[in-house]
Motif scaffolding. Sequence first.
Motif, PDB file in Angstrom:
ATOM      1  N   MET A 151       0.860  -1.188   0.000  1.00  0.00           N
ATOM      2  CA  MET A 151       0.000   0.000   0.000  1.00  0.00           C
ATOM      3  C   MET A 151       0.900   1.243   0.000  1.00  0.00           C
ATOM      4  SD  MET A 151      -2.858  -1.243   2.773  1.00  0.00           S
ATOM      5  CE  MET A 151      -2.969  -3.009   3.112  1.00  0.00           C
ATOM      6  N   SER A 202       3.288   5.206   5.110  1.00  0.00           N
ATOM      7  CA  SER A 202       2.864   6.149   6.145  1.00  0.00           C
ATOM      8  C   SER A 202       3.891   6.181   7.263  1.00  0.00           C
ATOM      9  CB  SER A 202       1.491   5.750   6.693  1.00  0.00           C
ATOM     10  OG  SER A 202       1.545   4.451   7.265  1.00  0.00           O
ATOM     11  N   SER A 217       0.822  10.415   5.458  1.00  0.00           N
ATOM     12  CA  SER A 217       1.182   9.655   4.259  1.00  0.00           C
ATOM     13  C   SER A 217       1.278  10.631   3.096  1.00  0.00           C
ATOM     14  CB  SER A 217       0.111   8.608   3.964  1.00  0.00           C
ATOM     15  OG  SER A 217       0.355   7.954   2.738  1.00  0.00           O
ATOM     16  N   GLU A 233      -2.339   4.061  11.226  1.00  0.00           N
ATOM     17  CA  GLU A 233      -1.938   4.111   9.811  1.00  0.00           C
ATOM     18  C   GLU A 233      -3.121   3.955   8.858  1.00  0.00           C
ATOM     19  OE1 GLU A 233       1.783   2.553  11.922  1.00  0.00           O
ATOM     20  OE2 GLU A 233      -0.387   2.258  12.077  1.00  0.00           O
ATOM     21  N   ILE A 257      -4.250   5.749   5.156  1.00  0.00           N
ATOM     22  CA  ILE A 257      -4.031   4.924   3.957  1.00  0.00           C
ATOM     23  C   ILE A 257      -5.335   4.691   3.198  1.00  0.00           C
ATOM     24  CG2 ILE A 257      -3.376   2.604   3.166  1.00  0.00           C
ATOM     25  CD1 ILE A 257      -1.270   2.598   5.427  1.00  0.00           C
ATOM     26  N   TRP A 313      -4.361   4.177  -6.247  1.00  0.00           N
ATOM     27  CA  TRP A 313      -4.370   5.143  -5.146  1.00  0.00           C
ATOM     28  C   TRP A 313      -4.504   6.561  -5.678  1.00  0.00           C
ATOM     29  CZ3 TRP A 313      -4.391   2.860  -0.446  1.00  0.00           C
ATOM     30  CH2 TRP A 313      -3.946   1.519  -0.388  1.00  0.00           C
TER      31      TRP A 313
END
Length: 426
Positions: free
Chosen positions: A214, A217, A239, A299, A303, A330
């Motif tokens: 992913m 962060s 992040s 986190e 995320i 993302w």
Amino acid sequence: MNVLVIGNGGREHAILLALKKSKRVEKLYCMKGNAGTAQIAENVNVDYMNIAAVKKYVGEHPEIDYIVVAPDDPLALGLVDELEAMGKRCFGPNKNAAIIEASKAFSKNLMKKYNIPTAESEIFSDYEKALTYVRAKGAPIVLKADGLALGKGVLICEDLKQAEEGLKEIMLDKAFGAAGNVVVIEECLKGLKYTPGEEVSVLAFTDGKTIVPMITSCDHKRVYDGDKGLNTGGMGTFSPCPFWTDELEKEVYEKIMLPTVNAMNAEGRTFKGCLYFGLMRTDKGMKVVEYNSRFGDPETQVILPMLKTDLLDIFEAVTDGRLADVKIEWEDGACVCVVLASGGYPLGYAKGKQINIGDVGDAVLVHAGTAIKDGKLVTGGGRVLGVVAKGETVEQARKKAYKAVENISWEGMQYRKDIGLKYRQG
């Protein structure tokens, strides 16, 4: 589909907020949930640490199609195994894989055996032998309770007196209960540019074959500004990580992620779920500080808001062993989460304080320790709310988050003022 998320903190609220975006989700449930989850899901008042009670509830509710087991404790107890034996589809590792977090001694031995870069360490179950080792090694040194301790079982000791007191606290005084029966003692890693070193959290979806990292962060574990005070479950996150590069990602994937998943397969402990890599950049390359067997908290709060792909699609692909077929995308930009905590946290704190919320702009409030009492929103835990904001840059996102924080209050509220400032110089 009807989806049950197990857990009652900020992580679970963040997961529910992401699942709510899915066109395929009909109804959400949360066990036990909090005041925030109640706004988007049906809260289920069952103790998720009571496996028999969870199974009874799930058995009585055949309309639940899919279950996400989010916290570390029920994973370590084997809740996923029990639910799968009932024919339920779940997201989360089986008990024999969740040990990667449930036992720090197991994970250190795994890393040694498979040459996965980590701090030098020794494992002790005898207090006197551990004390002799600490005195021989000197400080700074890191002490880790072997078992689960709500993210607080790690002591970074700056001097020998601190280390001796910390060892007594863990092994003799049982500050973390049975989690401290065994202790991992390890070298204090030095960072490339900062001391203590630069840490980054890299979470990854994996079905035991495919690994999809992913976005990165950075967590703020200590309770006070400037990384001072006691360790907590996390006082805020941002992040992406400012020092992360394509080169680092390649190094971490090839030297840490892939070897870890392969090692778990080789040990007959195939890991399916979210595997969390707590990493540090050192003068000797990236090293593993810790593994978690689930989404991190806080986190997850920075995320999942950046995830464009349907989270339920990803969860099901992991369950079915077809993660390679899903394209995970993302958003660009940054996200910051400032945790608002009860006065006294991470030690003793009062509950039931009325929470006052004004205009928070487009920031999102992720509930952790909240409850409703006499129709009013009140504090119900140590970490109470996560104030989450997005922006084009971390700086922009943190300004939005802190502007929102100004309009939230309760008696004794505490928070860090420096979330998102770490590693700003690269």
